[in-house]
Design an enzyme around this catalytic site. Structure first.
Site, PDB file in Angstrom:
ATOM      1  N   CYS A  94       0.798  -1.055   0.096  1.00 25.08           N
ATOM      2  CA  CYS A  94       0.168   0.017  -0.009  1.00 25.08           C
ATOM      3  C   CYS A  94       0.747   1.171   0.094  1.00 25.08           C
ATOM      4  O   CYS A  94       1.460   1.496   1.058  1.00 25.08           O
ATOM      5  CB  CYS A  94      -0.786   0.027   1.325  1.00 25.08           C
ATOM      6  SG  CYS A  94      -1.946   1.360   1.312  1.00 25.08           S
ATOM      7  N   CYS A 152      -0.183   4.037   2.362  1.00 22.04           N
ATOM      8  CA  CYS A 152      -0.093   3.846   3.848  1.00 22.04           C
ATOM      9  C   CYS A 152       1.372   4.156   3.835  1.00 22.04           C
ATOM     10  O   CYS A 152       1.773   4.633   5.038  1.00 22.04           O
ATOM     11  CB  CYS A 152      -0.476   2.291   3.979  1.00 22.04           C
ATOM     12  SG  CYS A 152      -2.009   1.582   3.343  1.00 22.04           S
ATOM     13  N   ASP A 153       2.332   3.450   3.139  1.00 23.00           N
ATOM     14  CA  ASP A 153       3.822   3.498   3.627  1.00 23.00           C
ATOM     15  C   ASP A 153       4.760   4.321   2.762  1.00 23.00           C
ATOM     16  O   ASP A 153       5.961   4.245   2.860  1.00 23.00           O
ATOM     17  CB  ASP A 153       4.124   1.997   3.419  1.00 23.00           C
ATOM     18  CG  ASP A 153       3.586   1.116   4.523  1.00 23.00           C
ATOM     19  OD1 ASP A 153       3.195   1.539   5.560  1.00 23.00           O
ATOM     20  OD2 ASP A 153       3.366  -0.164   3.995  1.00 23.00           O
TER      21      ASP A 153
END
Length: 309
Positions: A136, A139-140
């Site tokens: 993701c 997300c990261d």
């Protein structure tokens, strides 16, 4: 198989969507059971750190966040059972959810069973997940500032994530097993116009390597018939997701990717069954949106049950 108790609502899945729904159904004084086949938390547990969930400016460990979700749901009376939903069927005016060990009768069901990121199936992938390997970019991505990263995939999501990642990294490779992308043209144009991106056509990843963190991947080029190492700080796998909807096939309507089709109230094609989170076709794959969708589904369930009375 033993018969379980009767509930107002059965929630299938204890990820952010399911647990958020349980908080609201519990607060609404609905007898609630949440079925989770593994550890409560869902796909978020695959990430190393959550820094984009509102209210935590310094970020929070994913297990701590979801454990707080669980405690809050239980505080309001939700019962969390370790069990896996196998089948849903109609019985008179109720729904019966067949688990691995019990049957659960309820007047309403919320499907929040999530989806699994497709894995490459390469050596060290599991060990290095959260240590350089991610699924993701939203997300990261911020963890990879001024880094060298790669994205595996050739669809819309892969190219979207690649462009997003160039806001943080200094160099990005896209590895695609074919000689052309499947993504829409406008995304391809953005990729080709980005000076940070280099596309490696006809390439697959054979292995990931690194002692404590990803250090390199082993790439196989079918066109050049060679294998070579590619030093990397991060590898983003974007080859799709598989929704956990096996138990719901033939009961609720699914889309072409197997996601549960929902309307603006998170309602499915069957009265009394709702869906939220990664398993639903109307929810971006983010913790915050999963929580919001779970809350929305819970409120819709409450309205539905009130209408029956």
């Amino acid at each position: 198989m033993s018969a379980g108790a009767a509930y107002d609502v059965v929630i299938i899945g204890a990820g952010p969507a399911g647990l958020a729904a349980a908080v609201y159904t519990g607060r609404g004084r609905l007898q609630t059971v949440v079925l989770e086949k593994a550890i409560p938390g869902g796909q978020i547990l695959l990430t190393d750190w959550v820094e984009n969930y509102p209210g935590f400016p310094e970020g929070i460990a994913p297990f701590e966040l979801t454990d707080n979700f669980r405690k809050q749901a239980e505080k309001f009376g939700a019962v969390i059972e370790t069990d896996e939903a196998k089948r849903i069927r109609r019985e008179e005016n109720d729904w019966m959810v067949h688990g691995q060990s019990k049957e659960y009768r309820a007047r309403a069901v919320i499907i929040a069973s999530g989806a699994a990121y497709r894995k490459l199936g390469i050596p060290n992938e599991t060990r290095l997940t959260g240590k350089g390997i991610s699924y993701c970019a939203t997300c990261d991505g911020p963890f990879f500032r001024d880094a060298v990263v790669a994205v595996v995939g050739g669809g819309d999501n892969a190219l979207t994530e690649a462009v997003l990642l160039t806001k943080f990294c200094r160099k990005l490779y896209i590895l695609h097993r074919r000689d052309q992308f499947r993504a829409i043209k406008i995304l391809q144009e953005r990729v080709f116009a980005n000076p940070k991106i280099e596309v490696l056509w006809n390439c697959v990843v054979d292995a990931a390597e690194g002692e404590h963190h990803l250090e390199r991947i082993i790439v196989r080029s079918s066109k050049e018939d060679r294998v070579f190492p590619l030093p990397l700080d991060g590898l983003f796998v974007s080859i799709g997701m598989d929704p956990h909807t096996e138990f719901a096939r033939g009961v609720v309507e699914l889309n072409e990717w197997g996601e549960v089709k929902v309307d603006s109230r998170m309602a499915t094609s069957q009265p009394g069954i709702y869906a939220a989170g990664d398993v639903a076709d109307a929810c971006p794959k983010q913790v915050a949106t999963a929580v919001g969708a779970g809350v929305h589904a819970a409120l819709s369930v409450n309205e539905y049950l009130e209408s029956l009375e």
